[in-house]
Motif scaffolding. Structure first.
Motif, PDB file in Angstrom:
ATOM      1  N   PRO A   3      35.886  53.599  54.299  1.00 58.81           N
ATOM      2  CA  PRO A   3      37.403  54.033  54.567  1.00 58.81           C
ATOM      3  C   PRO A   3      38.443  53.499  53.777  1.00 58.81           C
ATOM      4  CG  PRO A   3      36.002  53.394  56.439  1.00 58.81           C
ATOM      5  CD  PRO A   3      35.017  52.942  55.214  1.00 58.81           C
ATOM      6  N   ALA A   4      38.345  52.270  53.254  1.00 60.22           N
ATOM      7  CA  ALA A   4      39.363  51.390  52.366  1.00 60.22           C
ATOM      8  C   ALA A   4      39.448  52.029  51.192  1.00 60.22           C
ATOM      9  CB  ALA A   4      39.186  50.170  52.428  1.00 60.22           C
ATOM     10  N   GLU A   5      38.371  52.600  50.589  1.00 54.10           N
ATOM     11  CA  GLU A   5      38.515  53.338  49.358  1.00 54.10           C
ATOM     12  C   GLU A   5      39.092  54.670  49.357  1.00 54.10           C
ATOM     13  OE1 GLU A   5      34.802  52.410  46.433  1.00 54.10           O
ATOM     14  OE2 GLU A   5      34.228  52.918  48.496  1.00 54.10           O
ATOM     15  N   ALA A   6      38.856  55.316  50.546  1.00 53.06           N
ATOM     16  CA  ALA A   6      39.540  56.732  50.880  1.00 53.06           C
ATOM     17  C   ALA A   6      40.855  56.600  51.029  1.00 53.06           C
ATOM     18  CB  ALA A   6      38.802  57.350  52.344  1.00 53.06           C
ATOM     19  N   LEU A   7      41.527  55.552  51.895  1.00 50.19           N
ATOM     20  CA  LEU A   7      42.729  55.367  51.910  1.00 50.19           C
ATOM     21  C   LEU A   7      43.550  55.091  50.587  1.00 50.19           C
ATOM     22  CD1 LEU A   7      42.971  53.171  55.114  1.00 50.19           C
ATOM     23  CD2 LEU A   7      43.453  55.592  54.874  1.00 50.19           C
ATOM     24  N   GLU A   8      42.929  54.194  49.724  1.00 48.56           N
ATOM     25  CA  GLU A   8      43.384  53.768  48.288  1.00 48.56           C
ATOM     26  C   GLU A   8      43.386  55.328  47.637  1.00 48.56           C
ATOM     27  OE1 GLU A   8      43.449  53.277  44.331  1.00 48.56           O
ATOM     28  OE2 GLU A   8      41.765  54.025  45.286  1.00 48.56           O
ATOM     29  N   LEU A   9      42.365  56.287  47.575  1.00 50.15           N
ATOM     30  CA  LEU A   9      42.219  57.264  46.945  1.00 50.15           C
ATOM     31  C   LEU A   9      43.355  58.189  47.362  1.00 50.15           C
ATOM     32  CD1 LEU A   9      40.779  59.142  45.018  1.00 50.15           C
ATOM     33  CD2 LEU A   9      39.381  59.949  46.926  1.00 50.15           C
TER      34      LEU A   9
END
Length: 80
Positions: free
Chosen positions: A43-49
């Motif tokens: 999820p953290a990577e999804a938000l950053e993307l």
């Protein structure tokens, strides 16, 4: 992660945002999942993307289930 550019139905009873009609159906391979902008592991990577590729604002995120209620509130407010 996918992105959907959809029509505002202006109907507080329509809360399933995933079925709203696309503004540009030709740009989406499959209208269901939207236009894929990337694949990530957590999820953290999804938000950053989302922030990096679409300019999404972190303070404006809601989960899909809440988004429908927020949309209904938005429609009621703009129509009152």
């Amino acid at each position: 992660m996918s992105i959907h550019d959809v029509e505002d139905l202006n109907d507080e009873s329509c809360r399933d945002l995933s079925v709203f009609p696309s503004l540009d159906p030709g740009s989406e391979d499959d209208p269901g999942p939207g236009r894929v902008i990337g694949h990530v592991q957590d999820p953290a990577e999804a938000l950053e993307l989302a922030e990096r590729t679409t300019g999404a604002l972190p303070q404006r995120w809601v989960n899909h289930g809440v988004a429908g209620e927020d949309y209904a509130d938005f429609v009621r407010a703009k129509n009152s």
